[in-house]
Design a protein around this motif. Structure first.
Motif, PDB file in Angstrom:
ATOM      1  N   LEU A  15       9.368   4.207  -0.740  1.00  0.00           N
ATOM      2  CA  LEU A  15       9.755   2.548  -1.001  1.00  0.00           C
ATOM      3  C   LEU A  15       8.694   2.125  -1.600  1.00  0.00           C
ATOM      4  CD1 LEU A  15      11.721   0.363  -1.143  1.00  0.00           C
ATOM      5  CD2 LEU A  15      10.616  -0.474   1.100  1.00  0.00           C
ATOM      6  N   VAL A  16       7.316   2.302  -1.274  1.00  0.00           N
ATOM      7  CA  VAL A  16       6.191   1.827  -2.166  1.00  0.00           C
ATOM      8  C   VAL A  16       6.106   2.400  -3.311  1.00  0.00           C
ATOM      9  CG1 VAL A  16       3.787   1.655  -1.638  1.00  0.00           C
ATOM     10  CG2 VAL A  16       5.060   1.311   0.206  1.00  0.00           C
TER      11      VAL A  16
ATOM     12  N   LEU B  89       8.419   1.065  -5.639  1.00  0.00           N
ATOM     13  CA  LEU B  89       7.982  -0.419  -5.917  1.00  0.00           C
ATOM     14  C   LEU B  89       6.581  -0.401  -7.014  1.00  0.00           C
ATOM     15  CD1 LEU B  89       8.253  -2.072  -2.750  1.00  0.00           C
ATOM     16  CD2 LEU B  89       9.595  -2.461  -4.619  1.00  0.00           C
TER      17      LEU B  89
ATOM     18  N   LEU C 148       6.738  -1.871 -10.863  1.00  0.00           N
ATOM     19  CA  LEU C 148       5.898  -2.812 -11.063  1.00  0.00           C
ATOM     20  C   LEU C 148       4.912  -2.496 -12.459  1.00  0.00           C
ATOM     21  CD1 LEU C 148       4.559  -5.713 -10.280  1.00  0.00           C
ATOM     22  CD2 LEU C 148       2.861  -4.450  -8.757  1.00  0.00           C
TER      23      LEU C 148
END
Length: 98
Positions: free
Chosen positions: A14-15, A18, A22
């Motif tokens: 998930l990180v 993201l 970004l």
């Protein structure tokens, strides 16, 4: 123990997603900022602001295919082997359903 590993793996994925999203957003904002600065500079110096245009002519692809058709190689000759015309069976047509 396996559920803890699975949870940590999901959090890391998930990180990573993201961070990737970004970074794409930051890249898009930077491109828009540079494009806006270019347009502003053109306005300040009295030049015309030209839009970003990708010129694609569909006729050019058609012409390229037609021109290459004359130089195309002939189709390969049928293979001579164990298959003969007697081995081929036709499909029997059925009458239409009513």
């Amino acid at each position: 123990m396996m559920s803890l590993f699975s949870f940590v793996l999901r959090v890391l994925l998930l990180v990573a997603g993201l961070v990737f999203a970004l970074s794409l957003a930051v890249a898009a904002v930077l491109v828009l900022l540079l494009w806006g600065l270019r347009a502003l500079w053109a306005k300040l110096t009295g030049q015309t602001v030209s839009p970003f245009v990708m010129r694609i002519d569909p006729r050019s692809g058609f012409g390229r295919v037609c021109r290459s058709g004359a130089a195309a190689t002939p189709p390969p000759a049928p293979a001579t082997g164990s298959a003969t015309l007697h081995d081929v069976t036709d499909v029997e047509p059925k009458p239409p359903r009513t």
